[in-house]
Design a protein around this motif. Structure first.
Motif, PDB file in Angstrom:
ATOM      1  N   SER A  80       0.847  -1.190   0.000  1.00  0.00           N
ATOM      2  CA  SER A  80       0.000   0.000   0.000  1.00  0.00           C
ATOM      3  C   SER A  80       0.876   1.230   0.000  1.00  0.00           C
ATOM      4  O   SER A  80       2.004   1.202   0.505  1.00  0.00           O
ATOM      5  CB  SER A  80      -0.918   0.016   1.231  1.00  0.00           C
ATOM      6  OG  SER A  80      -1.790  -1.084   1.218  1.00  0.00           O
ATOM      7  N   THR A  93      -3.578   3.965  -1.604  1.00  0.00           N
ATOM      8  CA  THR A  93      -3.830   2.993  -2.671  1.00  0.00           C
ATOM      9  C   THR A  93      -3.297   1.642  -2.218  1.00  0.00           C
ATOM     10  O   THR A  93      -2.143   1.528  -1.804  1.00  0.00           O
ATOM     11  CB  THR A  93      -3.156   3.400  -3.991  1.00  0.00           C
ATOM     12  OG1 THR A  93      -3.586   4.721  -4.348  1.00  0.00           O
ATOM     13  CG2 THR A  93      -3.521   2.439  -5.106  1.00  0.00           C
ATOM     14  N   HIS A  94      -4.176   0.631  -2.283  1.00  0.00           N
ATOM     15  CA  HIS A  94      -3.792  -0.744  -1.968  1.00  0.00           C
ATOM     16  C   HIS A  94      -3.556  -1.480  -3.283  1.00  0.00           C
ATOM     17  O   HIS A  94      -4.337  -1.337  -4.233  1.00  0.00           O
ATOM     18  CB  HIS A  94      -4.898  -1.468  -1.197  1.00  0.00           C
ATOM     19  CG  HIS A  94      -5.268  -0.830   0.097  1.00  0.00           C
ATOM     20  ND1 HIS A  94      -4.361  -0.550   1.104  1.00  0.00           N
ATOM     21  CD2 HIS A  94      -6.480  -0.431   0.577  1.00  0.00           C
ATOM     22  CE1 HIS A  94      -4.986  -0.017   2.128  1.00  0.00           C
ATOM     23  NE2 HIS A  94      -6.276   0.082   1.831  1.00  0.00           N
ATOM     24  N   TYR A  95      -2.502  -2.280  -3.320  1.00  0.00           N
ATOM     25  CA  TYR A  95      -2.141  -3.059  -4.498  1.00  0.00           C
ATOM     26  C   TYR A  95      -2.116  -4.552  -4.140  1.00  0.00           C
ATOM     27  O   TYR A  95      -1.050  -5.142  -3.965  1.00  0.00           O
ATOM     28  CB  TYR A  95      -0.770  -2.631  -5.020  1.00  0.00           C
ATOM     29  CG  TYR A  95      -0.693  -1.199  -5.466  1.00  0.00           C
ATOM     30  CD1 TYR A  95      -1.006  -0.836  -6.775  1.00  0.00           C
ATOM     31  CD2 TYR A  95      -0.308  -0.197  -4.580  1.00  0.00           C
ATOM     32  CE1 TYR A  95      -0.936   0.486  -7.193  1.00  0.00           C
ATOM     33  CE2 TYR A  95      -0.233   1.134  -4.991  1.00  0.00           C
ATOM     34  CZ  TYR A  95      -0.545   1.457  -6.289  1.00  0.00           C
ATOM     35  OH  TYR A  95      -0.471   2.767  -6.690  1.00  0.00           O
ATOM     36  N   SER A 139      -6.030  -1.135  -6.531  1.00  0.00           N
ATOM     37  CA  SER A 139      -5.467  -1.477  -7.840  1.00  0.00           C
ATOM     38  C   SER A 139      -4.974  -2.915  -7.744  1.00  0.00           C
ATOM     39  O   SER A 139      -3.801  -3.173  -7.482  1.00  0.00           O
ATOM     40  CB  SER A 139      -4.326  -0.519  -8.193  1.00  0.00           C
ATOM     41  OG  SER A 139      -3.812  -0.817  -9.466  1.00  0.00           O
ATOM     42  N   ASP A 141      -4.745  -7.178  -8.715  1.00  0.00           N
ATOM     43  CA  ASP A 141      -4.415  -8.081  -9.814  1.00  0.00           C
ATOM     44  C   ASP A 141      -4.791  -9.499  -9.403  1.00  0.00           C
ATOM     45  O   ASP A 141      -4.433  -9.936  -8.302  1.00  0.00           O
ATOM     46  CB  ASP A 141      -2.908  -8.001 -10.118  1.00  0.00           C
ATOM     47  CG  ASP A 141      -2.514  -8.911 -11.258  1.00  0.00           C
ATOM     48  OD1 ASP A 141      -3.059  -8.748 -12.366  1.00  0.00           O
ATOM     49  OD2 ASP A 141      -1.680  -9.803 -11.025  1.00  0.00           O
TER      50      ASP A 141
END
Length: 148
Positions: A80, A93-95, A139, A141
């Motif tokens: 993040s 923003t967390h990824y 965001s 994946d």
């Protein structure tokens, strides 16, 4: 509504260039004022703790949502980032990166992808921060393991 209580124990030694500790349950860490505020920077600081809280809440909510949907996961990692600007204010923003087992179906991939939005909606800490004007973006994946 369920009520929960969190208790912290804190200690500080010295002035701005001093340091301290914070303890809560399993958490025990050194704290210090950031160098930009005249401190040593040799400990975690409030923004790191706030972002850690938001990220941990999102991650644990995501794990619970994946389990509720009976989705097997080979790997789940996340980082993040937080930023502050005049234009966007405070933004986190967390990824998250979800890897499903080899052979996962398209339906399972789509379901895992939907868990990202569901975890964002259901994270209590994130929701409190959003009410306070913090922008939180996800965001994520979702991929399938190549090893079978």
């Amino acid at each position: 509504m369920d009520q929960s209580k969190t208790t912290l124990k804190m200690e500080w030694n010295g002035n701005k260039s001093g340091s301290g500790t914070v303890e809560a349950g399993y958490l025990k860490t050194e704290i210090a004022m950031p160098q930009s505020f005249g401190g040593t920077g040799e400990g975690t600081e409030p923004k790191e703790l706030l972002v850690t809280s938001a990220a941990t809440c999102f991650l644990m909510t995501l794990v619970g949502t994946l389990e509720a949907r009976s989705l097997a996961v080979d790997s789940l990692k996340m980082h993040s980032e937080a930023s502050v600007s005049k234009e966007e204010g405070f933004k986190i923003t967390h990824y998250p990166a979800i890897v499903l087992p080899a052979g996962a179906t398209e339906e399972q991939i789509q379901s895992a992808d939907r868990t990202l939005a569901a975890a964002d909606r259901n994270c209590d800490v994130g929701n409190m921060l959003k009410k306070a004007g913090v922008q939180i973006d996800i965001s994520g994946d979702v991929s399938v393991s190549k090893i079978g």
